[in-house]
Design an enzyme around this catalytic site. Structure first.
Site, short mmCIF file in Angstrom:
data_model
loop_
_atom_site.label_atom_id
_atom_site.label_comp_id
_atom_site.label_asym_id
_atom_site.label_seq_id
_atom_site.Cartn_x
_atom_site.Cartn_y
_atom_site.Cartn_z
N GLU A 1 0.84 -1.22 0.00
CA GLU A 1 0.00 0.00 0.00
C GLU A 1 0.86 1.26 0.00
O GLU A 1 0.54 2.24 -0.66
CB GLU A 1 -0.95 0.01 1.21
N ASP B 1 3.60 -4.36 -5.72
CA ASP B 1 4.16 -5.62 -5.23
C ASP B 1 5.68 -5.57 -5.25
O ASP B 1 6.36 -5.97 -4.31
CB ASP B 1 3.70 -6.80 -6.09
ZN LIG Z 1 -2.71 -2.59 -4.53
#
Ligand SMILES: [Zn+2]
Length: 410
Positions: free
Chosen positions: A272, A353
């Site tokens: 995030e 990611d």
């Molecule tokens: Zn995301």
């Protein structure tokens, strides 16, 4: 021409139905090796049944809406409603608000049974639903009040500009809508979200310390870490940030914390943080501002277009009805616009990611968190590429895990 429009809308529906059917068939591929031990055959059958039920209902709802629209076009219902609203003798803006409000009310009422069935039958059958009737009705009331309080003045403003401002009306509408959206983006976390959920500070402990340590290591300012009572509605879990700059708050669903290890949760938080650090939010805002500018421009070009009003069997033209009819006529284009926007969103997920991998360095913790969430949500692990192309804002979980381990996205 109305036949051509109806055929076009049916084509879009057929495209969705084909994508969903191909997607459901992918369950025949069985449980991928990556998930052995996590997804047992019984749970996999349950996932398949869940998807089949949800897709059937979604297509039924979409098909029903289409039939309703065809019936309204063929019977001249739009004209009937318009004549009645006009006969009430309001000014042009109030007439527009009542006309559009009535149609949106009719739509909501017709869709209500489908939404109730989804929450209280399908989601309940597979153990996701935690919404009580009281919460459901509360949400419905709050949602309706909010859309009137926010939507009606915005709509009135746009109608006003197009009634009075001439050639440049689309520019005024665009600029003021953009301004309102930006203000709402700031206000939503403080004003709107608390109307629907309770936020409590995450108690001190290992999780809080680890998140704070990670945030400090990235020079990432946080004004607070909260848990949200997501369990009030569903057992499904999530994590997100709200607010900007120093007012940034991290929110974890209460349903997420007990199901994951501290390292998994911090790896998700790092993902995030990646969205923030890689400026995905301002990029998204720029794209939506450009899209809304183009939409207003196109709208101004087709305003009171006699051909479009002919399709809907209208006796008189108006700006408010133009607003609705143009959006119906253009809906196949908007459907296809989801392809590039979803593509971009999937790129952003891969990038976030990678950010988590590079800054927190625990690839397996993130992979394991993603797997856990997929299994918990009964996700289809091997979706069909056509469905991914049309609707997936996140890449399929196996692609994410592969990209995480290899270090580059496909
Ligand atoms: Zn995301």
């Amino acid at each position: 021409l109305s036949v051509i429009l109806i055929l076009l809308l049916m084509l879009v529906f057929a495209l969705d139905a084909v994508a969903e059917t191909l997607n459901l068939r992918r369950f025949e591929k069985g449980i991928p090796a990556e998930f052995t031990g996590l997804y047992d055959p019984a749970k996999y059958r349950k996932a398949r049944a869940y998807h089949t039920d949800s897709v059937r209902l979604a297509l039924l709802k979409q098909g029903f809406l289409l039939l309703l629209l065809i019936a309204a076009i063929e019977t001249g219902a739009f004209n009937g409603i318009d004549l009645w609203v006009r006969s009430q003798g309001f000014g042009p803006i109030w007439t527009g608000l009542v006309f559009l409000g009535l149609i949106s009310l009719i739509r909501t009422v017709f869709l209500l049974p489908f939404n109730i069935y989804d929450t209280f039958v399908i989601e309940a059958k597979y153990g996701f639903n935690r919404t009580t009737l009281k919460t459901y009705i509360g949400d419905l009331i709050k949602g309706t009040v909010l859309s009137i309080v926010l939507g009606a003045p915005i709509l009135a403003l746009v109608l006003y500009f197009f009634e009075r401002a001439g050639e440049l009306a689309w520019v005024y509408s665009w600029l003021s809508l953009t301004l309102i959206q930006l203000v709402l983006l700031y206000l939503a976390p403080a004003v709107i979200l608390p109307m629907f959920n309770k936020f409590s500070p995450l108690p001190s402990g290992e999780l809080r310390e680890e998140i704070e340590r990670y945030a400090r290591s990235r020079n990432f300012e946080l004004s607070g870490i909260f848990t949200m009572d997501g369990s009030k509605r569903s057992s499904k879990a999530n994590a997100f940030f709200t607010g900007f700059g120093k007012f940034r708050k991290l929110v974890l669903f209460d349903t997420m914390i007990p199901k994951h290890t501290v390292r998994e949760l911090v790896a998700v938080v790092a993902h995030e943080v990646g969205h923030f650090k890689l400026k995905h939010i301002p990029k998204g805002i720029v794209i939506s501002v450009i899209t809304s500018g183009l939409t207003f421009y196109v709208f101004s070009k087709f305003l009171n277009n006699p051909t479009i009003f002919g399709i809907f069997k209208m006796e008189s033209t108006s700006i408010y009805a133009s607003l609705m009819f143009i959006s119906i006529v253009a809906s196949p284009i908007f459907r296809l616009l989801s392809i590039p926007t979803n593509w971009l969103s999937r790129r952003h997920e891969f990038d976030a990611d990678r950010f988590s991998r590079e800054t927190y360095g625990d690839t397996e913790a993130l992979a394991s968190a993603l797997k856990g969430l997929s299994v918990d949500h009964l996700a289809l692990l091997t979706p069909h590429p056509l469905k991914v192309l049309l609707d997936y804002s996140h890449p399929p979980v196996l692609e994410r895990i592969q990209a995480l381990r290899s270090g580059d996205a496909p």
